[in-house]
Design an enzyme around this catalytic site. Structure first.
Site, PDB file in Angstrom:
ATOM      1  N   TRP A   1     -14.831 -21.654  40.682  1.00 53.92           N
ATOM      2  CA  TRP A   1     -14.609 -21.720  42.144  1.00 53.92           C
ATOM      3  C   TRP A   1     -14.719 -23.125  42.509  1.00 53.92           C
ATOM      4  CZ3 TRP A   1     -12.671 -17.433  43.173  1.00 53.92           C
ATOM      5  CH2 TRP A   1     -13.422 -16.223  42.925  1.00 53.92           C
TER       6      TRP A   1
ATOM      7  N   ASP B   1     -19.941 -24.665  49.158  1.00 50.18           N
ATOM      8  CA  ASP B   1     -19.396 -23.131  49.065  1.00 50.18           C
ATOM      9  C   ASP B   1     -20.770 -22.360  48.591  1.00 50.18           C
ATOM     10  OD1 ASP B   1     -18.574 -20.577  48.121  1.00 50.18           O
ATOM     11  OD2 ASP B   1     -17.145 -21.186  46.924  1.00 50.18           O
TER      12      ASP B   1
ATOM     13  N   LYS C   1     -20.965 -11.324  48.861  1.00 47.75           N
ATOM     14  CA  LYS C   1     -22.296 -11.325  47.773  1.00 47.75           C
ATOM     15  C   LYS C   1     -23.617 -11.209  48.550  1.00 47.75           C
ATOM     16  CE  LYS C   1     -18.684 -13.027  45.232  1.00 47.75           C
ATOM     17  NZ  LYS C   1     -17.730 -14.016  45.299  1.00 47.75           N
TER      18      LYS C   1
HETATM   19  C1  LIG Z   1     -16.570 -14.836  45.181  1.00 52.74           C
HETATM   20  C2  LIG Z   1     -16.643 -16.305  45.376  1.00 52.74           C
HETATM   21  C3  LIG Z   1     -15.554 -16.801  45.972  1.00 52.74           C
HETATM   22  C4  LIG Z   1     -14.277 -16.222  46.392  1.00 52.74           C
HETATM   23  O1  LIG Z   1     -14.360 -15.278  47.491  1.00 52.74           O
HETATM   24  P1  LIG Z   1     -13.230 -14.658  48.191  1.00 52.74           P
HETATM   25  O2  LIG Z   1     -13.683 -14.227  49.331  1.00 52.74           O
HETATM   26  O3  LIG Z   1     -12.782 -13.471  47.230  1.00 52.74           O
HETATM   27  O4  LIG Z   1     -12.098 -15.602  48.415  1.00 52.74           O
HETATM   28  C5  LIG Z   1     -15.555 -18.364  46.212  1.00 52.74           C
HETATM   29  N1  LIG Z   1     -16.670 -19.081  45.734  1.00 52.74           N
HETATM   30  C6  LIG Z   1     -17.900 -18.424  45.199  1.00 52.74           C
HETATM   31  C7  LIG Z   1     -19.085 -19.203  44.849  1.00 52.74           C
HETATM   32  C8  LIG Z   1     -17.637 -17.016  45.084  1.00 52.74           C
HETATM   33  O5  LIG Z   1     -18.633 -16.650  44.189  1.00 52.74           O
END
Ligand SMILES: *Cc1c(COP(=O)(O)O)cnc(C)c1O
Length: 360
Positions: free
Chosen positions: A103, A172, A196
């Site tokens: 990511w 993030d 998540k």
């Molecule tokens: C799942 C995830 C993403 C991507 O998320 P989307 O909503 O599918 O774009 C980005 N960063 C992290 C840390 C993730 O776990």
């Protein structure tokens, strides 16, 4: 409660059962008003109250300072990979990124479209099995911000504490937001896809310091400017109503549980059970270095890929679902986010012990 399996999926992930029940009722008949939740106008006072409540609970539970905006956006966490640099960088400006997994790598690729990106640290050569300590990289003084992924969902690594650098932080937190206390005032911006730890897919939470709203240049399209959404309370266009509602319900659930201190303690207990099972048996091997281990995603291997496939299949027949590791590293991964019950972890640990005994 109907029979529920234990869902170890990395995302979309398990949600509190109470939230699903409440949502099921409200979808059909919202608060007994004779109209379904997903039929409500986003500008109705009923739905405005839903959004306000979700925002207020987030502010309260996460101790968001008053000079920050809380936004509900679309496009997934992945859209933040470009929205962050598009709004906050420009014209040769520099930002520092830490490359600790898939990511962050994707975020770095997008950021390079907008500015001068300094990748100050990378654990790629160690198959992303660790995150750096503060003394393992430097942030240039002319860097606008330090970007990192607080929890690396795929590799199962997590910053045990946030970077302590003389730089504005951007994180993030898609896979560990609301799992532990965070000093929001150290951050310029925090974002998280909901699926998540906070709700269903479809909404991305952004917490942004107000003074950053004016940084975007003229060429940034209206929909992609944070300011557009901040000025309109996330109602510039139709927001993801259902997802925002669910986030509010999850926040209520979290508050009733005792908020972040309570969930942090539970998360520590769950992860400790699982890591203990891995460490106490040579049959299992954790992917992450011990000092980088995630409390949210536990990635591990068995002696062979064949045994891993057998493990995942047998576990599924026992109601332990979603244990397959990400295709980029293989193996197994147990995602045990806030809403994942400790009983499910105990059941997995029991299964692991049995499986190792039978197949060693
Ligand atoms: C799942 C995830 C993403 C991507 O998320 P989307 O909503 O599918 O774009 C980005 N960063 C992290 C840390 C993730 O776990």
């Amino acid at each position: 409660m109907p029979e529920r399996i234990y869902n170890f999926s990395p995302g979309p992930a398990t949600l509190p059962y109470e939230v699903l029940q409440e949502a099921a009722k409200d979808i059909v008949n919202f608060q007994n008003k004779g109209i379904g939740l997903i039929e409500l106008s986003h500008r109705s006072k009923e739905f405005m109250a839903v959004t306000d409540e979700a925002e207020n609970l987030i502010r309260e539970i996460f101790s968001v300072p008053d000079n920050y905006k809380v936004l509900f956006l679309q496009g997934g966490a992945s859209s933040q990979f470009f929205m962050v640099p598009m709004n906050l960088l420009g014209n040769g400006k520099k930002a520092t990124y830490l490359n600790t997994g898939t990511w962050s790598k994707k975020a770095i690729k997008e950021a390079k479209l907008f500015g001068n990106i300094d990748v100050a640290y990378s654990s790629e050569e160690q198959s992303f099995n660790r995150v750096p300590g503060d003394d393992e990289y430097t942030v240039a003084p002319d860097s606008e911000y330090l970007y990192f992924v607080s929890n690396n969902t795929i590799y199962g690594t997590q910053f045990q504490s946030m970077p302590n650098k003389d730089s504005m932080l951007i994180a993030d937190m898609s896979s560990d937001i609301f799992s532990r206390p965070v000093d929001v005032s150290k951050f310029g911006l925090i974002f998280a896809g909901a699926q998540k730890n906070i709700g269903p897919a479809g909404v991305t939470l952004v917490i942004i310091r107000e003074d950053l709203l004016d940084r975007a240049g003229e060429s940034v399209p209206t929909m992609l400017k944070y300011k557009t959404h901040a000025d309109k309370g996330s109602m510039f266009n139709t927001p993801p109503c259902f997802a925002i509602y669910c986030v509010g319900q999850v926040m209520k659930w979290l508050k009733n549980l005792g908020g972040i201190p309570a969930i942090e303690k539970l998360n520590q207990e769950k992860a400790a059970l699982l890591y203990e099972a891995i460490d106490s048996n040579d049959f299992y091997r954790g992917h992450a270095e011990k000092t980088s281990r995630s409390l949210m995603n536990v990635s591990f291997n068995l002696p062979t890929p064949e045994l891993e496939a057998q493990f995942i299949a047998e576990a599924a027949t026992m109601g332990l679902d979603g244990l397959k590791g990400h295709r980029s590293i293989g193996g197994c991964r147990a995602s045990i986010y806030n809403a994942f019950p400790i009983e499910g972890v105990a059941k997995l640990v029991e299964f692991m012990t049995e499986f190792a005994k039978k197949n060693s």
